[in-house]
Design a protein around this motif. Structure first.
Motif, PDB file in Angstrom:
ATOM      1  N   ILE A 168     -46.840  53.503 -16.815  1.00 54.81           N
ATOM      2  CA  ILE A 168     -46.737  54.959 -16.892  1.00 54.81           C
ATOM      3  C   ILE A 168     -48.013  55.786 -17.067  1.00 54.81           C
ATOM      4  CG2 ILE A 168     -45.867  57.057 -18.311  1.00 54.81           C
ATOM      5  CD1 ILE A 168     -43.584  55.011 -19.266  1.00 54.81           C
ATOM      6  N   ARG A 169     -48.276  56.718 -15.976  1.00 61.80           N
ATOM      7  CA  ARG A 169     -49.636  57.328 -16.279  1.00 61.80           C
ATOM      8  C   ARG A 169     -49.177  58.718 -16.782  1.00 61.80           C
ATOM      9  NH1 ARG A 169     -54.581  55.189 -13.129  1.00 61.80           N
ATOM     10  NH2 ARG A 169     -53.645  53.056 -12.341  1.00 61.80           N
ATOM     11  N   ILE A 170     -50.146  59.277 -17.743  1.00 64.79           N
ATOM     12  CA  ILE A 170     -50.201  60.398 -18.255  1.00 64.79           C
ATOM     13  C   ILE A 170     -51.469  61.185 -18.610  1.00 64.79           C
ATOM     14  CG2 ILE A 170     -48.020  60.230 -19.705  1.00 64.79           C
ATOM     15  CD1 ILE A 170     -49.690  59.718 -22.112  1.00 64.79           C
ATOM     16  N   PRO A 171     -51.560  62.408 -18.342  1.00 70.76           N
ATOM     17  CA  PRO A 171     -52.955  63.125 -18.698  1.00 70.76           C
ATOM     18  C   PRO A 171     -53.015  63.117 -19.944  1.00 70.76           C
ATOM     19  CG  PRO A 171     -51.247  64.697 -18.118  1.00 70.76           C
ATOM     20  CD  PRO A 171     -50.579  63.369 -18.091  1.00 70.76           C
ATOM     21  N   VAL A 172     -54.326  62.704 -20.655  1.00 65.51           N
ATOM     22  CA  VAL A 172     -54.859  62.688 -21.955  1.00 65.51           C
ATOM     23  C   VAL A 172     -54.471  64.335 -22.654  1.00 65.51           C
ATOM     24  CG1 VAL A 172     -57.267  63.338 -22.265  1.00 65.51           C
ATOM     25  CG2 VAL A 172     -56.443  61.216 -23.187  1.00 65.51           C
ATOM     26  N   GLY A 173     -54.213  64.261 -23.953  1.00 65.92           N
ATOM     27  CA  GLY A 173     -53.871  65.219 -24.520  1.00 65.92           C
ATOM     28  C   GLY A 173     -52.940  66.180 -24.367  1.00 65.92           C
ATOM     29  N   GLN A 174     -52.194  66.027 -23.502  1.00 66.30           N
ATOM     30  CA  GLN A 174     -50.648  66.779 -23.340  1.00 66.30           C
ATOM     31  C   GLN A 174     -49.627  66.039 -23.495  1.00 66.30           C
ATOM     32  OE1 GLN A 174     -50.306  68.473 -19.358  1.00 66.30           O
ATOM     33  NE2 GLN A 174     -52.657  68.352 -18.851  1.00 66.30           N
ATOM     34  N   PRO A 175     -48.491  66.784 -24.188  1.00 67.34           N
ATOM     35  CA  PRO A 175     -47.435  66.274 -24.373  1.00 67.34           C
ATOM     36  C   PRO A 175     -46.550  65.815 -23.227  1.00 67.34           C
ATOM     37  CG  PRO A 175     -47.366  68.530 -25.728  1.00 67.34           C
ATOM     38  CD  PRO A 175     -48.866  68.147 -24.705  1.00 67.34           C
ATOM     39  N   LEU A 208     -38.232  61.212 -25.157  1.00 63.64           N
ATOM     40  CA  LEU A 208     -39.340  60.665 -26.204  1.00 63.64           C
ATOM     41  C   LEU A 208     -40.634  61.177 -25.549  1.00 63.64           C
ATOM     42  CD1 LEU A 208     -40.230  58.336 -28.115  1.00 63.64           C
ATOM     43  CD2 LEU A 208     -40.893  57.030 -26.135  1.00 63.64           C
ATOM     44  N   ILE A 209     -41.211  61.929 -26.350  1.00 62.66           N
ATOM     45  CA  ILE A 209     -42.578  62.676 -26.179  1.00 62.66           C
ATOM     46  C   ILE A 209     -43.737  61.862 -26.240  1.00 62.66           C
ATOM     47  CG2 ILE A 209     -44.031  64.754 -26.475  1.00 62.66           C
ATOM     48  CD1 ILE A 209     -41.063  65.692 -25.677  1.00 62.66           C
ATOM     49  N   LEU A 210     -44.520  61.780 -25.248  1.00 68.44           N
ATOM     50  CA  LEU A 210     -45.799  60.989 -25.244  1.00 68.44           C
ATOM     51  C   LEU A 210     -46.932  61.667 -25.056  1.00 68.44           C
ATOM     52  CD1 LEU A 210     -45.453  57.846 -22.845  1.00 68.44           C
ATOM     53  CD2 LEU A 210     -44.849  58.004 -25.296  1.00 68.44           C
ATOM     54  N   GLN A 211     -47.850  61.515 -25.957  1.00 64.90           N
ATOM     55  CA  GLN A 211     -49.208  62.409 -26.199  1.00 64.90           C
ATOM     56  C   GLN A 211     -50.217  61.187 -26.698  1.00 64.90           C
ATOM     57  OE1 GLN A 211     -49.481  66.014 -28.192  1.00 64.90           O
ATOM     58  NE2 GLN A 211     -51.449  66.178 -27.888  1.00 64.90           N
ATOM     59  N   ALA A 212     -51.118  61.105 -25.998  1.00 68.87           N
ATOM     60  CA  ALA A 212     -52.355  60.355 -26.173  1.00 68.87           C
ATOM     61  C   ALA A 212     -53.568  61.266 -26.562  1.00 68.87           C
ATOM     62  CB  ALA A 212     -52.737  59.156 -25.069  1.00 68.87           C
ATOM     63  N   ASP A 213     -54.262  61.082 -27.675  1.00 70.37           N
ATOM     64  CA  ASP A 213     -55.505  61.639 -27.971  1.00 70.37           C
ATOM     65  C   ASP A 213     -56.784  61.482 -27.119  1.00 70.37           C
ATOM     66  OD1 ASP A 213     -54.039  63.315 -29.749  1.00 70.37           O
ATOM     67  OD2 ASP A 213     -54.455  61.930 -31.546  1.00 70.37           O
ATOM     68  N   GLN A 214     -56.840  60.092 -26.785  1.00 72.11           N
ATOM     69  CA  GLN A 214     -57.780  59.559 -26.022  1.00 72.11           C
ATOM     70  C   GLN A 214     -57.471  58.857 -24.716  1.00 72.11           C
ATOM     71  OE1 GLN A 214     -60.525  57.441 -28.604  1.00 72.11           O
ATOM     72  NE2 GLN A 214     -59.523  58.484 -30.154  1.00 72.11           N
ATOM     73  N   ALA A 215     -58.390  58.884 -23.823  1.00 71.50           N
ATOM     74  CA  ALA A 215     -58.072  58.197 -22.603  1.00 71.50           C
ATOM     75  C   ALA A 215     -57.997  56.549 -22.946  1.00 71.50           C
ATOM     76  CB  ALA A 215     -59.096  58.353 -21.631  1.00 71.50           C
ATOM     77  N   GLY A 216     -57.149  55.814 -22.193  1.00 76.29           N
ATOM     78  CA  GLY A 216     -57.118  54.473 -22.797  1.00 76.29           C
ATOM     79  C   GLY A 216     -55.717  53.712 -22.345  1.00 76.29           C
ATOM     80  N   GLU A 217     -55.616  52.563 -22.429  1.00 72.58           N
ATOM     81  CA  GLU A 217     -54.412  51.747 -21.769  1.00 72.58           C
ATOM     82  C   GLU A 217     -53.516  51.462 -23.398  1.00 72.58           C
ATOM     83  OE1 GLU A 217     -55.487  48.592 -19.371  1.00 72.58           O
ATOM     84  OE2 GLU A 217     -56.271  49.822 -18.032  1.00 72.58           O
ATOM     85  N   TYR A 218     -52.482  51.761 -23.285  1.00 69.44           N
ATOM     86  CA  TYR A 218     -51.718  51.441 -24.429  1.00 69.44           C
ATOM     87  C   TYR A 218     -50.493  50.463 -24.091  1.00 69.44           C
ATOM     88  CZ  TYR A 218     -54.494  55.399 -26.082  1.00 69.44           C
ATOM     89  OH  TYR A 218     -55.440  56.140 -26.171  1.00 69.44           O
ATOM     90  N   VAL A 238     -51.055  54.371 -19.172  1.00 69.35           N
ATOM     91  CA  VAL A 238     -52.456  54.674 -18.929  1.00 69.35           C
ATOM     92  C   VAL A 238     -52.551  56.309 -19.207  1.00 69.35           C
ATOM     93  CG1 VAL A 238     -54.218  54.551 -17.155  1.00 69.35           C
ATOM     94  CG2 VAL A 238     -52.522  52.933 -17.340  1.00 69.35           C
ATOM     95  N   ALA A 239     -53.642  56.522 -20.172  1.00 63.53           N
ATOM     96  CA  ALA A 239     -53.908  57.982 -20.299  1.00 63.53           C
ATOM     97  C   ALA A 239     -55.052  58.003 -19.680  1.00 63.53           C
ATOM     98  CB  ALA A 239     -53.760  58.283 -21.837  1.00 63.53           C
ATOM     99  N   PHE A 245     -55.725  61.708 -13.339  1.00 63.57           N
ATOM    100  CA  PHE A 245     -54.373  61.869 -13.087  1.00 63.57           C
ATOM    101  C   PHE A 245     -53.754  62.422 -11.951  1.00 63.57           C
ATOM    102  CE2 PHE A 245     -50.122  63.763 -13.945  1.00 63.57           C
ATOM    103  CZ  PHE A 245     -49.213  62.521 -14.080  1.00 63.57           C
ATOM    104  N   ALA A 246     -54.307  63.564 -11.795  1.00 65.74           N
ATOM    105  CA  ALA A 246     -54.028  64.353 -10.342  1.00 65.74           C
ATOM    106  C   ALA A 246     -54.472  63.489  -9.252  1.00 65.74           C
ATOM    107  CB  ALA A 246     -54.753  65.631 -10.348  1.00 65.74           C
ATOM    108  N   GLN A 247     -55.488  62.775  -9.172  1.00 68.90           N
ATOM    109  CA  GLN A 247     -55.999  62.105  -8.241  1.00 68.90           C
ATOM    110  C   GLN A 247     -54.937  60.841  -7.918  1.00 68.90           C
ATOM    111  OE1 GLN A 247     -59.880  60.198  -8.787  1.00 68.90           O
ATOM    112  NE2 GLN A 247     -60.695  61.714  -7.335  1.00 68.90           N
TER     113      GLN A 247
END
Ligand code: CUA
Length: 350
Positions: A168-175, A208-218, A238-239, A245-247
């Motif tokens: 799952i890829r998400i942009p960092v800092g966004q719920p 489920l809401i995902l939000q990562a504060d920092q870029a990284g792999e979880y 992957v945040a 993320f757009a790329q």
């Protein structure tokens, strides 16, 4: 050999510690994975996980205080000197049911009032964390659908119109909201560093809401027993920055290009001619099976076989030839290929 009980107990404890240490630096165990060590919920990397970790510490310290209090009182009861008490004649020969006033206060206070107070406090803290982790307004642009299969994760980006797997890829800092369901049995997605567990139930949709504060792999793990390979049902979140993320989204949206040279063309023919196409999709070709993971951009993923193998040529070859040896019971049959065919196929898939 000594016969003293405390010596034997100490030896047994030492042996147990030694065995644990051996396990820790021996061959790879369940605590390692292609993306690093299994994460701890006590090292939160997002707001929901931070709330949950805070609650965990509250419970830890509260139970430590209660334990110390109980042990202290027990010690005090055991060691204090007390004059032997004469029972009233009426109570001799039957249990001491009518306690004197002071002792009744202890029983009611320590046995009913104090535990009730502690439990109400813990309930209030838990409800407050449940509220704060559920009441997050997710960003509306990205909704991710996750479907649990035995034993892998299908990941769809309906707004962006593509499907991937086990990542799952998400942009960092966004719920970001995950809408989840199960395809066969109940699974549960647990990303300890980002949020609590949430079940994937056939016929129902959970969120489920995902939000990562920092870029990284979880790293995530299936947290509901779902069959023999339950432990090997992992996923990577992957945040990354919104630009990255757009790329990635643009790259995933593209169909697979026509093979550029003769080797790739042969590889594609091996793929399309083998049983692969009945189960897998590669957008831009005739392969449109939906039983197994979408392989359109397989090469962009971190891992193979739901987070259990690093995605490289050797592991991919092993997986194609004999997936049952790596993950017994999974739905993928072994594929018999000549060396040349395998080499071309690997090149194509890469
Ligand atoms: Cu899926 Cu356990």
């Amino acid at each position: 050999m000594t016969s003293r009980p405390w010596m034997r107990a100490a030896l047994a404890a030492g042996a147990a510690l030694w065995l644990v240490a051996c396990e820790a630096d021996g061959a790879p165990s369940v605590t390692t994975s292609p993306v690093g060590n299994v994460p701890s919920m006590l090292e939160p990397q997002g707001p929901a996980a931070a709330d949950i970790a805070g609650l965990w510490w509250l419970l830890f310290w509260a139970s430590l205080v209660v334990l110390a209090l109980v042990l202290g009182l027990m010690g005090w009861g055991l060691w204090r000197r007390r004059e032997p008490r004469e029972l009233p004649t009426s109570m001799r020969g039957r249990p001491e049911r009518d306690l004197p006033g002071g002792e009744r206060t202890w029983v009611v206070g320590g046995g009913i009032v104090l535990p009730t107070g502690v439990l109400i406090g813990v309930l209030a803290a838990t409800l407050s964390v449940m509220r704060s982790t559920a009441n997050v307004e997710p960003s509306p642009d990205i909704v991710i659908e996750v479907v649990g299969h035995q034993w892998w994760w299908e990941v769809r980006y309906p707004g962006q119109d593509f499907i991937t797997a086990n990542e799952i890829r998400i942009p960092v800092g966004q719920p970001v909201e995950l809408r989840m369901t199960g395809n066969d049995v109940i699974h549960s997605l647990w990303i300890p560093e980002l949020n609590g567990k949430m079940d994937l139930i056939p016929g129902r949709t959970t969120s489920l809401i995902l939000q990562a504060d920092q870029a990284g792999e979880y790293l995530a793990q299936c947290a509901e027993f779902c069959g023999t390979q339950h432990a090997k049902m992992r996923l990577v979140v992957v945040a990354e920055t919104s630009e990255a993320f757009a790329q990635w989204v643009t790259q995933q949206q593209a169909d697979v290009a026509e093979p550029a040279d003769e080797e790739l063309r042969r590889g594609q023919q091996v793929f399309l001619g083998a049983a692969c196409v009945y189960c897998h999709t590669v957008r831009g070709t005739n392969a449109s099976g939906r039983v197994g993971p979408d392989l359109t951009h397989l090469a962009s993923r971190r891992t193979l076989a739901a987070g259990i193998l690093p995605n490289n040529r050797g592991h991919l070859a092993g997986w194609i030839l004999d997936p049952q040896a790596l993950k017994p019971g999974n739905l993928m049959p072994p594929t018999a290929l000549s060396g040349d065919d395998l080499a071309d196929l690997l090149l194509y898939l890469e």
